[in-house]
Design a protein around this motif. Structure first.
Motif, PDB file in Angstrom:
ATOM      1  N   GLU A 126       6.401  -9.655 -12.443  1.00 30.50           N
ATOM      2  CA  GLU A 126       5.059  -9.190 -12.784  1.00 30.50           C
ATOM      3  C   GLU A 126       4.802  -7.792 -12.220  1.00 30.50           C
ATOM      4  OE1 GLU A 126       1.832 -12.140 -12.423  1.00 30.50           O
ATOM      5  OE2 GLU A 126       3.390 -13.592 -11.925  1.00 30.50           O
ATOM      6  N   VAL A 127       5.405  -7.499 -11.073  1.00 27.18           N
ATOM      7  CA  VAL A 127       5.295  -6.149 -10.514  1.00 27.18           C
ATOM      8  C   VAL A 127       5.945  -5.143 -11.453  1.00 27.18           C
ATOM      9  CG1 VAL A 127       6.019  -4.633  -8.621  1.00 27.18           C
ATOM     10  CG2 VAL A 127       5.172  -6.922  -8.119  1.00 27.18           C
ATOM     11  N   PHE A 128       7.133  -5.473 -11.959  1.00 31.22           N
ATOM     12  CA  PHE A 128       7.816  -4.572 -12.892  1.00 31.22           C
ATOM     13  C   PHE A 128       6.996  -4.383 -14.170  1.00 31.22           C
ATOM     14  CE2 PHE A 128      12.075  -5.847 -10.854  1.00 31.22           C
ATOM     15  CZ  PHE A 128      12.031  -4.746 -10.016  1.00 31.22           C
ATOM     16  N   ARG A 129       6.352  -5.449 -14.627  1.00 27.29           N
ATOM     17  CA  ARG A 129       5.512  -5.329 -15.810  1.00 27.29           C
ATOM     18  C   ARG A 129       4.319  -4.412 -15.521  1.00 27.29           C
ATOM     19  NH1 ARG A 129       5.471 -10.180 -17.360  1.00 27.29           N
ATOM     20  NH2 ARG A 129       3.686 -10.972 -16.202  1.00 27.29           N
ATOM     21  N   ALA A 130       3.765  -4.526 -14.299  1.00 25.56           N
ATOM     22  CA  ALA A 130       2.652  -3.653 -13.915  1.00 25.56           C
ATOM     23  C   ALA A 130       3.100  -2.197 -13.883  1.00 25.56           C
ATOM     24  CB  ALA A 130       2.110  -4.074 -12.547  1.00 25.56           C
ATOM     25  N   TYR A 131       4.325  -1.936 -13.377  1.00 27.22           N
ATOM     26  CA  TYR A 131       4.861  -0.574 -13.381  1.00 27.22           C
ATOM     27  C   TYR A 131       4.980  -0.047 -14.811  1.00 27.22           C
ATOM     28  CZ  TYR A 131       6.344  -1.168  -8.467  1.00 27.22           C
ATOM     29  OH  TYR A 131       6.384  -1.365  -7.112  1.00 27.22           O
ATOM     30  N   ARG A 132       5.476  -0.899 -15.688  1.00 26.18           N
ATOM     31  CA  ARG A 132       5.708  -0.485 -17.073  1.00 26.18           C
ATOM     32  C   ARG A 132       4.388  -0.126 -17.766  1.00 26.18           C
ATOM     33  NH1 ARG A 132       8.291  -4.626 -18.165  1.00 26.18           N
ATOM     34  NH2 ARG A 132      10.289  -3.885 -17.393  1.00 26.18           N
ATOM     35  N   GLU A 133       3.337  -0.866 -17.458  1.00 25.22           N
ATOM     36  CA  GLU A 133       2.040  -0.652 -18.102  1.00 25.22           C
ATOM     37  C   GLU A 133       1.186   0.387 -17.395  1.00 25.22           C
ATOM     38  OE1 GLU A 133       0.380  -4.557 -18.138  1.00 25.22           O
ATOM     39  OE2 GLU A 133       1.741  -5.296 -19.713  1.00 25.22           O
ATOM     40  N   ALA A 134       1.607   0.820 -16.198  1.00 24.96           N
ATOM     41  CA  ALA A 134       0.831   1.788 -15.420  1.00 24.96           C
ATOM     42  C   ALA A 134       0.983   3.197 -15.982  1.00 24.96           C
ATOM     43  CB  ALA A 134       1.280   1.769 -13.966  1.00 24.96           C
ATOM     44  N   ASP A 135      -0.009   4.021 -15.701  1.00 22.15           N
ATOM     45  CA  ASP A 135       0.083   5.448 -16.004  1.00 22.15           C
ATOM     46  C   ASP A 135       0.384   6.239 -14.739  1.00 22.15           C
ATOM     47  OD1 ASP A 135      -0.746   5.213 -18.810  1.00 22.15           O
ATOM     48  OD2 ASP A 135      -2.672   4.618 -17.955  1.00 22.15           O
ATOM     49  N   VAL A 136      -0.114   5.737 -13.599  1.00 17.02           N
ATOM     50  CA  VAL A 136       0.055   6.379 -12.292  1.00 17.02           C
ATOM     51  C   VAL A 136       0.301   5.291 -11.261  1.00 17.02           C
ATOM     52  CG1 VAL A 136      -1.037   7.815 -10.523  1.00 17.02           C
ATOM     53  CG2 VAL A 136      -1.510   8.258 -12.937  1.00 17.02           C
ATOM     54  N   LEU A 137       1.193   5.552 -10.294  1.00 15.63           N
ATOM     55  CA  LEU A 137       1.447   4.620  -9.199  1.00 15.63           C
ATOM     56  C   LEU A 137       0.872   5.191  -7.914  1.00 15.63           C
ATOM     57  CD1 LEU A 137       5.110   3.636 -10.110  1.00 15.63           C
ATOM     58  CD2 LEU A 137       3.014   2.340 -10.563  1.00 15.63           C
ATOM     59  N   LEU A 138       0.229   4.336  -7.130  1.00 13.46           N
ATOM     60  CA  LEU A 138      -0.480   4.768  -5.929  1.00 13.46           C
ATOM     61  C   LEU A 138       0.306   4.472  -4.656  1.00 13.46           C
ATOM     62  CD1 LEU A 138      -3.038   5.766  -4.419  1.00 13.46           C
ATOM     63  CD2 LEU A 138      -3.937   3.429  -4.629  1.00 13.46           C
ATOM     64  N   TYR A 139       0.474   5.499  -3.850  1.00 13.14           N
ATOM     65  CA  TYR A 139       1.081   5.377  -2.516  1.00 13.14           C
ATOM     66  C   TYR A 139       0.029   5.790  -1.489  1.00 13.14           C
ATOM     67  CZ  TYR A 139       3.748   6.968   1.593  1.00 13.14           C
ATOM     68  OH  TYR A 139       4.202   7.184   2.861  1.00 13.14           O
ATOM     69  N   ILE A 140      -0.190   4.951  -0.476  1.00 12.58           N
ATOM     70  CA  ILE A 140      -1.087   5.295   0.626  1.00 12.58           C
ATOM     71  C   ILE A 140      -0.270   5.225   1.912  1.00 12.58           C
ATOM     72  CG2 ILE A 140      -3.226   4.782   1.847  1.00 12.58           C
ATOM     73  CD1 ILE A 140      -4.245   3.393  -0.627  1.00 12.58           C
ATOM     74  N   GLY A 141      -0.175   6.312   2.625  1.00 13.69           N
ATOM     75  CA  GLY A 141       0.661   6.382   3.814  1.00 13.69           C
ATOM     76  C   GLY A 141       0.136   5.574   4.979  1.00 13.69           C
ATOM     77  N   ASN A 142       0.991   5.396   5.974  1.00 13.47           N
ATOM     78  CA  ASN A 142       0.588   4.723   7.205  1.00 13.47           C
ATOM     79  C   ASN A 142      -0.300   5.646   8.032  1.00 13.47           C
ATOM     80  OD1 ASN A 142       2.031   2.297   6.744  1.00 13.47           O
ATOM     81  ND2 ASN A 142       3.929   3.292   7.383  1.00 13.47           N
ATOM     82  N   LYS A 143      -0.712   5.157   9.180  1.00 14.70           N
ATOM     83  CA  LYS A 143      -1.577   5.934  10.058  1.00 14.70           C
ATOM     84  C   LYS A 143      -0.899   7.232  10.489  1.00 14.70           C
ATOM     85  CE  LYS A 143      -3.842   1.811  11.950  1.00 14.70           C
ATOM     86  NZ  LYS A 143      -4.073   1.000  13.173  1.00 14.70           N
ATOM     87  N   SER A 144      -1.698   8.196  10.841  1.00 15.79           N
ATOM     88  CA  SER A 144      -1.186   9.490  11.288  1.00 15.79           C
ATOM     89  C   SER A 144      -0.244   9.315  12.473  1.00 15.79           C
ATOM     90  CB  SER A 144      -2.360  10.395  11.686  1.00 15.79           C
ATOM     91  OG  SER A 144      -1.888  11.617  12.191  1.00 15.79           O
ATOM     92  N   GLY A 145       0.873  10.022  12.440  1.00 12.54           N
ATOM     93  CA  GLY A 145       1.810   9.991  13.552  1.00 12.54           C
ATOM     94  C   GLY A 145       2.977   9.043  13.368  1.00 12.54           C
ATOM     95  N   THR A 146       2.890   8.110  12.419  1.00 10.05           N
ATOM     96  CA  THR A 146       3.990   7.179  12.216  1.00 10.05           C
ATOM     97  C   THR A 146       5.121   7.854  11.447  1.00 10.05           C
ATOM     98  OG1 THR A 146       4.626   5.016  11.327  1.00 10.05           O
ATOM     99  CG2 THR A 146       3.044   6.296  10.066  1.00 10.05           C
ATOM    100  N   THR A 147       6.340   7.347  11.635  1.00 14.49           N
ATOM    101  CA  THR A 147       7.503   7.882  10.913  1.00 14.49           C
ATOM    102  C   THR A 147       7.962   6.933   9.818  1.00 14.49           C
ATOM    103  OG1 THR A 147       9.060   6.856  12.469  1.00 14.49           O
ATOM    104  CG2 THR A 147       8.289   9.098  12.977  1.00 14.49           C
ATOM    105  N   GLN A 148       7.274   5.819   9.663  1.00 12.65           N
ATOM    106  CA  GLN A 148       7.706   4.793   8.721  1.00 12.65           C
ATOM    107  C   GLN A 148       7.175   5.080   7.313  1.00 12.65           C
ATOM    108  OE1 GLN A 148       6.617   2.212  12.360  1.00 12.65           O
ATOM    109  NE2 GLN A 148       7.016   0.782  10.706  1.00 12.65           N
TER     110      GLN A 148
END
Length: 396
Positions: A294-316
Protein backbone atom coordinates in the motif's frame (compact mmCIF):
# COMPACT_ATOMS: atom_id res chain seq x y z
CA UNK A 1 34.20 -14.51 -5.70
CA UNK A 2 31.21 -16.10 -3.97
CA UNK A 3 31.07 -15.53 -0.21
CA UNK A 4 29.23 -17.43 2.50
CA UNK A 5 27.48 -14.87 4.71
CA UNK A 6 25.59 -15.15 8.00
CA UNK A 7 23.36 -12.10 8.38
CA UNK A 8 22.01 -11.53 11.90
CA UNK A 9 19.13 -9.14 12.44
CA UNK A 10 16.12 -9.02 14.74
CA UNK A 11 14.07 -6.88 12.35
CA UNK A 12 13.35 -8.83 9.20
CA UNK A 13 10.14 -8.77 7.15
CA UNK A 14 8.30 -6.91 9.93
CA UNK A 15 5.56 -4.51 8.86
CA UNK A 16 5.95 -0.71 9.16
CA UNK A 17 9.66 -1.01 9.91
CA UNK A 18 12.36 0.87 8.02
CA UNK A 19 15.11 -1.49 9.24
CA UNK A 20 13.16 -4.46 7.82
CA UNK A 21 13.20 -2.85 4.38
CA UNK A 22 16.91 -2.03 4.65
CA UNK A 23 17.83 -5.58 5.71
CA UNK A 24 15.64 -7.19 3.07
CA UNK A 25 17.03 -5.04 0.27
CA UNK A 26 20.64 -5.75 1.25
CA UNK A 27 20.37 -9.53 1.65
CA UNK A 28 18.38 -9.84 -1.58
CA UNK A 29 21.06 -7.81 -3.33
CA UNK A 30 23.83 -9.98 -1.89
CA UNK A 31 22.03 -13.15 -2.98
CA UNK A 32 21.44 -11.77 -6.48
CA UNK A 33 25.19 -11.24 -6.78
CA UNK A 34 25.68 -14.99 -6.27
CA UNK A 35 26.56 -15.08 -2.58
CA UNK A 36 25.40 -17.83 -0.21
CA UNK A 37 23.33 -15.91 2.36
CA UNK A 38 21.81 -17.22 5.60
CA UNK A 39 19.60 -14.89 7.67
CA UNK A 40 19.34 -15.53 11.41
CA UNK A 41 16.37 -13.70 12.88
CA UNK A 42 13.41 -13.93 15.27
CA UNK A 43 10.20 -15.77 14.49
CA UNK A 44 7.27 -13.37 14.62
CA UNK A 45 3.52 -14.04 14.30
CA UNK A 46 2.33 -13.78 10.70
CA UNK A 47 0.21 -10.72 11.55
CA UNK A 48 3.37 -8.81 12.48
CA UNK A 49 5.01 -9.53 9.13
CA UNK A 50 4.63 -7.54 5.93
CA UNK A 51 3.06 -9.63 3.18
CA UNK A 52 5.09 -7.93 0.45
CA UNK A 53 8.41 -8.52 2.24
CA UNK A 54 7.52 -12.15 2.95
CA UNK A 55 6.66 -12.76 -0.71
CA UNK A 56 9.73 -11.00 -2.06
CA UNK A 57 12.51 -12.66 -0.08
CA UNK A 58 14.98 -14.17 -2.56
CA UNK A 59 14.29 -17.96 -2.52
CA UNK A 60 18.03 -18.68 -2.56
CA UNK A 61 18.37 -17.19 0.95
CA UNK A 62 18.29 -19.65 3.87
CA UNK A 63 16.07 -18.25 6.64
CA UNK A 64 16.51 -19.39 10.25
CA UNK A 65 13.85 -18.04 12.62
CA UNK A 66 14.42 -18.47 16.35
CA UNK A 67 11.59 -18.91 18.82
CA UNK A 68 11.88 -16.13 21.42
CA UNK A 69 9.01 -17.07 23.70
CA UNK A 70 6.54 -14.19 24.18
CA UNK A 71 7.89 -12.12 21.26
CA UNK A 72 7.33 -14.98 18.85
CA UNK A 73 3.64 -15.19 19.82
CA UNK A 74 2.70 -11.64 20.81
CA UNK A 75 0.77 -9.44 18.37
CA UNK A 76 0.79 -5.72 19.39
CA UNK A 77 -2.52 -3.88 19.07
CA UNK A 78 -1.03 -1.67 16.34
CA UNK A 79 -0.95 -4.74 14.08
CA UNK A 80 -4.58 -5.66 14.73
CA UNK A 81 -6.09 -2.21 14.20
CA UNK A 82 -6.23 -1.43 17.92
CA UNK A 83 -4.22 1.79 17.83
CA UNK A 84 -3.77 2.22 14.05
CA UNK A 85 -0.36 3.82 14.48
CA UNK A 86 -1.39 6.45 17.04
CA UNK A 87 1.18 6.71 19.84
CA UNK A 88 -0.46 7.54 23.18
CA UNK A 89 0.75 8.05 26.74
CA UNK A 90 0.36 4.33 27.51
CA UNK A 91 2.75 3.50 24.66
CA UNK A 92 5.27 5.92 26.19
CA UNK A 93 4.90 4.27 29.62
CA UNK A 94 5.53 0.85 28.08
CA UNK A 95 8.63 2.24 26.39
CA UNK A 96 10.16 3.22 29.72
CA UNK A 97 9.26 -0.13 31.30
CA UNK A 98 11.02 -1.90 28.43
CA UNK A 99 14.13 0.24 28.88
CA UNK A 100 14.19 -0.46 32.60
CA UNK A 101 13.79 -4.23 32.53
CA UNK A 102 14.85 -5.35 29.04
CA UNK A 103 18.35 -4.26 28.00
CA UNK A 104 19.22 -3.62 25.26
CA UNK A 105 15.65 -4.34 24.04
CA UNK A 106 12.69 -6.64 24.61
CA UNK A 107 14.18 -9.28 22.31
CA UNK A 108 17.18 -9.94 24.58
CA UNK A 109 15.95 -13.52 25.17
CA UNK A 110 16.98 -14.13 21.56
CA UNK A 111 20.48 -14.72 22.94
CA UNK A 112 19.22 -17.84 24.71
CA UNK A 113 17.35 -19.30 21.76
CA UNK A 114 18.37 -22.64 20.29
CA UNK A 115 19.87 -23.10 16.82
CA UNK A 116 22.57 -25.24 15.19
CA UNK A 117 24.61 -22.59 13.40
CA UNK A 118 28.37 -22.98 13.08
CA UNK A 119 29.63 -19.38 12.62
CA UNK A 120 33.08 -20.68 11.72
CA UNK A 121 31.72 -22.12 8.47
CA UNK A 122 31.00 -18.63 7.12
CA UNK A 123 33.31 -16.09 5.49
CA UNK A 124 31.53 -13.22 7.22
CA UNK A 125 29.15 -12.75 10.12
CA UNK A 126 27.18 -9.53 9.65
CA UNK A 127 25.09 -8.14 12.50
CA UNK A 128 22.63 -5.38 11.69
CA UNK A 129 20.90 -3.08 14.16
CA UNK A 130 18.41 -1.86 15.21
CA UNK A 131 17.83 -3.70 17.48
CA UNK A 132 21.20 -3.81 19.20
CA UNK A 133 20.50 -7.40 20.27
CA UNK A 134 21.85 -8.49 16.89
CA UNK A 135 25.35 -7.34 17.91
CA UNK A 136 25.06 -9.09 21.29
CA UNK A 137 24.12 -12.35 19.56
CA UNK A 138 26.91 -12.03 17.00
CA UNK A 139 29.45 -11.43 19.78
CA UNK A 140 28.24 -14.54 21.56
CA UNK A 141 28.37 -16.70 18.43
CA UNK A 142 31.87 -15.78 17.27
CA UNK A 143 33.63 -16.06 20.63
CA UNK A 144 35.02 -19.48 19.79
CA UNK A 145 35.98 -18.90 16.14
CA UNK A 146 37.99 -16.49 13.97
CA UNK A 147 35.32 -15.51 11.43
CA UNK A 148 35.30 -11.89 10.26
CA UNK A 149 32.65 -9.75 11.94
CA UNK A 150 31.03 -6.81 10.15
CA UNK A 151 28.54 -4.55 11.93
CA UNK A 152 25.83 -2.40 10.34
CA UNK A 153 24.50 0.43 12.50
CA UNK A 154 21.23 1.98 11.39
CA UNK A 155 21.70 4.51 14.20
CA UNK A 156 24.53 5.28 16.61
CA UNK A 157 23.84 4.19 20.19
CA UNK A 158 25.21 6.45 22.89
CA UNK A 159 24.53 9.60 20.83
CA UNK A 160 21.17 8.40 19.53
CA UNK A 161 18.20 10.74 20.06
CA UNK A 162 16.40 7.86 21.82
CA UNK A 163 19.15 7.22 24.38
CA UNK A 164 17.95 9.05 27.48
CA UNK A 165 19.11 9.17 31.09
CA UNK A 166 22.43 8.53 32.81
CA UNK A 167 22.10 4.75 33.18
CA UNK A 168 20.87 4.32 29.60
CA UNK A 169 23.72 6.48 28.33
CA UNK A 170 26.42 4.70 30.34
CA UNK A 171 25.29 1.24 29.23
CA UNK A 172 25.05 2.35 25.60
CA UNK A 173 28.50 3.95 25.71
CA UNK A 174 30.13 0.86 27.23
CA UNK A 175 28.66 -1.70 24.84
CA UNK A 176 28.94 0.50 21.76
CA UNK A 177 32.67 0.92 22.34
CA UNK A 178 33.09 -2.78 23.11
CA UNK A 179 31.37 -3.90 19.91
CA UNK A 180 33.16 -1.36 17.71
CA UNK A 181 36.56 -2.44 19.03
CA UNK A 182 35.85 -6.07 18.14
CA UNK A 183 34.51 -5.43 14.63
CA UNK A 184 36.58 -6.12 11.53
CA UNK A 185 34.40 -3.71 9.53
CA UNK A 186 31.79 -1.15 10.63
CA UNK A 187 29.12 0.39 8.42
CA UNK A 188 26.85 3.38 9.09
CA UNK A 189 23.87 4.10 6.88
CA UNK A 190 24.21 7.88 7.32
CA UNK A 191 27.31 9.75 6.13
CA UNK A 192 26.99 12.47 8.83
CA UNK A 193 26.74 9.71 11.46
CA UNK A 194 29.90 8.05 10.11
CA UNK A 195 31.76 11.35 10.38
CA UNK A 196 30.50 11.84 13.95
CA UNK A 197 31.48 8.32 15.06
CA UNK A 198 34.97 8.61 13.57
CA UNK A 199 35.46 11.71 15.71
CA UNK A 200 34.10 10.04 18.86
CA UNK A 201 36.12 6.85 18.31
CA UNK A 202 39.29 7.76 16.33
CA UNK A 203 40.52 4.15 16.54
CA UNK A 204 37.79 2.96 14.15
CA UNK A 205 38.59 5.40 11.32
CA UNK A 206 40.34 2.86 9.12
CA UNK A 207 37.60 0.23 9.42
CA UNK A 208 34.42 2.34 9.48
CA UNK A 209 32.57 3.10 6.23
CA UNK A 210 29.41 4.65 4.86
CA UNK A 211 26.92 2.35 3.18
CA UNK A 212 23.54 3.99 2.58
CA UNK A 213 20.26 2.19 2.76
CA UNK A 214 18.93 1.27 -0.65
CA UNK A 215 15.36 1.50 -1.77
CA UNK A 216 13.65 -1.88 -2.05
CA UNK A 217 12.18 -1.34 -5.52
CA UNK A 218 11.73 1.54 -7.93
CA UNK A 219 8.28 3.14 -8.24
CA UNK A 220 7.49 5.28 -11.27
CA UNK A 221 4.34 6.76 -12.73
CA UNK A 222 3.19 7.66 -16.27
CA UNK A 223 4.28 11.02 -17.63
CA UNK A 224 2.99 13.82 -15.43
CA UNK A 225 -0.01 15.75 -16.68
CA UNK A 226 -1.19 19.09 -15.34
CA UNK A 227 -3.81 18.69 -12.63
CA UNK A 228 -5.82 20.81 -10.25
CA UNK A 229 -4.98 18.85 -7.08
CA UNK A 230 -1.46 18.04 -5.95
CA UNK A 231 -1.17 15.13 -3.53
CA UNK A 232 1.67 15.23 -0.98
CA UNK A 233 2.38 11.86 0.66
CA UNK A 234 4.28 11.17 3.89
CA UNK A 235 5.20 7.67 5.06
CA UNK A 236 6.83 6.59 8.32
CA UNK A 237 7.02 7.94 11.85
CA UNK A 238 5.62 11.46 12.20
CA UNK A 239 5.72 11.58 16.00
CA UNK A 240 8.51 13.88 17.19
CA UNK A 241 8.45 15.91 13.97
CA UNK A 242 6.63 19.17 13.39
CA UNK A 243 3.89 19.02 10.74
CA UNK A 244 2.18 22.29 11.73
CA UNK A 245 4.25 24.62 9.48
CA UNK A 246 3.31 22.61 6.40
CA UNK A 247 -0.35 22.43 7.40
CA UNK A 248 -0.40 26.21 7.83
CA UNK A 249 1.33 26.67 4.48
CA UNK A 250 -1.12 24.40 2.66
CA UNK A 251 -4.08 26.12 4.28
CA UNK A 252 -2.82 29.56 3.22
CA UNK A 253 -2.00 28.37 -0.31
CA UNK A 254 -5.39 26.70 -0.83
CA UNK A 255 -7.22 29.80 0.38
CA UNK A 256 -5.42 32.11 -2.05
CA UNK A 257 -5.17 29.81 -5.08
CA UNK A 258 -8.31 29.50 -7.17
CA UNK A 259 -7.00 26.87 -9.59
CA UNK A 260 -4.47 24.68 -7.76
CA UNK A 261 -5.03 22.91 -4.44
CA UNK A 262 -2.78 20.77 -2.24
CA UNK A 263 -3.82 17.67 -0.31
CA UNK A 264 -1.76 15.83 2.32
CA UNK A 265 -1.88 12.08 2.94
CA UNK A 266 -0.15 10.58 6.00
CA UNK A 267 0.76 6.88 6.40
CA UNK A 268 2.51 5.62 9.56
CA UNK A 269 2.80 6.50 13.25
CA UNK A 270 1.85 9.80 14.86
CA UNK A 271 0.85 11.20 18.24
CA UNK A 272 -2.68 11.78 19.48
CA UNK A 273 -2.09 15.55 19.29
CA UNK A 274 -0.92 15.29 15.67
CA UNK A 275 -3.96 13.21 14.76
CA UNK A 276 -6.24 15.81 16.31
CA UNK A 277 -4.50 18.55 14.33
CA UNK A 278 -4.80 16.61 11.06
CA UNK A 279 -8.49 15.95 11.65
CA UNK A 280 -9.09 19.69 11.84
CA UNK A 281 -7.73 20.18 8.29
CA UNK A 282 -10.11 19.36 5.44
CA UNK A 283 -7.17 18.84 3.06
CA UNK A 284 -5.37 16.25 5.23
CA UNK A 285 -6.05 12.50 5.53
CA UNK A 286 -4.55 9.87 7.84
CA UNK A 287 -4.41 6.20 6.81
CA UNK A 288 -2.60 4.60 9.78
CA UNK A 289 0.11 1.96 9.44
CA UNK A 290 -0.24 -0.07 6.24
CA UNK A 291 1.39 -2.93 4.37
CA UNK A 292 4.36 -2.07 2.17
CA UNK A 293 2.37 -2.82 -0.99
CA UNK A 294 0.00 0.00 0.00
CA UNK A 295 2.96 2.31 0.60
CA UNK A 296 4.20 1.63 -2.94
CA UNK A 297 0.72 2.34 -4.28
CA UNK A 298 0.72 5.63 -2.34
CA UNK A 299 4.09 6.52 -3.92
CA UNK A 300 2.73 5.73 -7.37
CA UNK A 301 -0.33 7.93 -6.87
CA UNK A 302 1.57 10.78 -5.17
CA UNK A 303 2.69 13.96 -6.88
CA UNK A 304 5.14 14.98 -4.12
CA UNK A 305 6.78 13.00 -1.29
CA UNK A 306 7.32 14.65 2.09
CA UNK A 307 10.49 14.36 4.16
CA UNK A 308 10.68 15.98 7.61
CA UNK A 309 14.11 15.91 9.24
CA UNK A 310 14.99 14.99 12.80
CA UNK A 311 15.70 17.56 15.48
CA UNK A 312 18.49 20.06 14.94
CA UNK A 313 21.94 18.65 15.58
CA UNK A 314 21.20 15.00 14.82
CA UNK A 315 23.21 13.10 12.19
CA UNK A 316 20.55 10.48 11.53
CA UNK A 317 18.64 10.36 8.25
CA UNK A 318 15.14 8.81 8.25
CA UNK A 319 15.11 5.70 6.07
CA UNK A 320 12.11 6.90 4.08
CA UNK A 321 14.41 9.29 2.20
CA UNK A 322 16.09 6.33 0.48
CA UNK A 323 12.68 4.86 -0.40
CA UNK A 324 11.82 8.22 -1.96
CA UNK A 325 15.08 8.07 -3.97
CA UNK A 326 13.59 5.00 -5.66
CA UNK A 327 10.73 7.06 -7.12
CA UNK A 328 10.46 9.70 -9.82
CA UNK A 329 8.58 12.10 -7.52
CA UNK A 330 9.82 15.46 -6.19
CA UNK A 331 10.82 15.36 -2.53
CA UNK A 332 9.65 18.23 -0.35
CA UNK A 333 12.29 18.27 2.40
CA UNK A 334 11.63 20.27 5.57
CA UNK A 335 14.65 20.71 7.84
CA UNK A 336 15.22 22.10 11.31
CA UNK A 337 18.82 23.19 10.70
CA UNK A 338 20.14 24.53 7.39
CA UNK A 339 23.74 24.41 8.60
CA UNK A 340 24.18 20.77 9.60
CA UNK A 341 25.57 17.87 7.56
CA UNK A 342 22.18 16.29 6.95
CA UNK A 343 21.06 19.44 5.13
CA UNK A 344 24.22 19.30 3.03
CA UNK A 345 23.52 15.65 2.19
CA UNK A 346 20.00 16.51 1.05
CA UNK A 347 21.30 19.36 -1.07
CA UNK A 348 23.98 17.24 -2.72
CA UNK A 349 21.43 14.57 -3.69
CA UNK A 350 19.86 17.02 -6.19
CA UNK A 351 16.50 15.35 -5.53
CA UNK A 352 14.98 17.58 -2.86
CA UNK A 353 13.19 20.91 -2.70
CA UNK A 354 14.53 22.02 0.69
CA UNK A 355 12.94 24.55 3.03
CA UNK A 356 13.30 25.45 6.69
CA UNK A 357 10.44 23.89 8.61
CA UNK A 358 8.66 27.20 9.24
CA UNK A 359 5.41 28.44 7.70
CA UNK A 360 6.92 31.49 6.00
CA UNK A 361 9.74 29.46 4.45
CA UNK A 362 7.77 26.78 2.60
CA UNK A 363 7.18 27.87 -1.01
CA UNK A 364 4.51 25.58 -2.48
CA UNK A 365 4.63 27.44 -5.79
CA UNK A 366 8.25 26.36 -6.17
CA UNK A 367 7.25 22.77 -5.36
CA UNK A 368 4.51 22.75 -8.01
CA UNK A 369 6.96 24.03 -10.64
CA UNK A 370 9.15 20.91 -10.38
CA UNK A 371 6.40 18.31 -10.82
CA UNK A 372 7.25 15.58 -13.33
CA UNK A 373 10.92 16.55 -13.55
CA UNK A 374 12.65 13.97 -11.33
CA UNK A 375 14.30 10.59 -11.94
CA UNK A 376 15.00 7.49 -9.85
CA UNK A 377 18.48 7.58 -8.28
CA UNK A 378 19.85 4.27 -9.55
CA UNK A 379 22.94 4.53 -7.34
CA UNK A 380 20.63 3.65 -4.41
CA UNK A 381 19.25 0.48 -6.01
CA UNK A 382 19.67 -2.81 -4.07
CA UNK A 383 22.17 -4.17 -6.61
CA UNK A 384 24.30 -1.00 -6.57
CA UNK A 385 24.40 -0.79 -2.76
CA UNK A 386 25.14 -4.52 -2.40
CA UNK A 387 28.07 -4.26 -4.82
CA UNK A 388 29.48 -1.29 -2.90
CA UNK A 389 28.98 -3.14 0.39
CA UNK A 390 30.84 -6.26 -0.83
CA UNK A 391 33.70 -4.14 -2.14
CA UNK A 392 34.10 -2.34 1.20
CA UNK A 393 33.77 -5.63 3.05
CA UNK A 394 36.76 -7.11 1.21
CA UNK A 395 39.01 -4.07 0.93
CA UNK A 396 42.00 -4.15 3.28
Amino acid sequence: MRKKILYITSLFRKRSCSASIRNMALVNGLAELGNDVTVLTIRYPSKVLDDFLVANLDPKIKLIECDVKLISDFVPSSYTGGSSGVVNSQNIFKKYIKKLFFFPSVDILWLKSKHSIDPGSFDYVISSSDTKSSHFLAEKLIKSCSVKWAQIWGDPWQSDVNTNGIIDGLRASYYEKRFLEQADKIFYVSLPTLELMRNIYPSIKSKAFYIPRSYLRSVTSPSFKSKLTINIVYTGVLKGRSITPLLDSISSFNQTSSALKYRLKIFGKLSEAQLSTLESCDFASYFGEVQLSEVFRAYREADVLLYIGNKSGTTQIPGKLYDYFGTDKPILALVEDEKDRVYQFLKESNRCQIFANHKGSIDLNEVSNCLGSKLVLEEYSPSAISKDFLHLLEVN
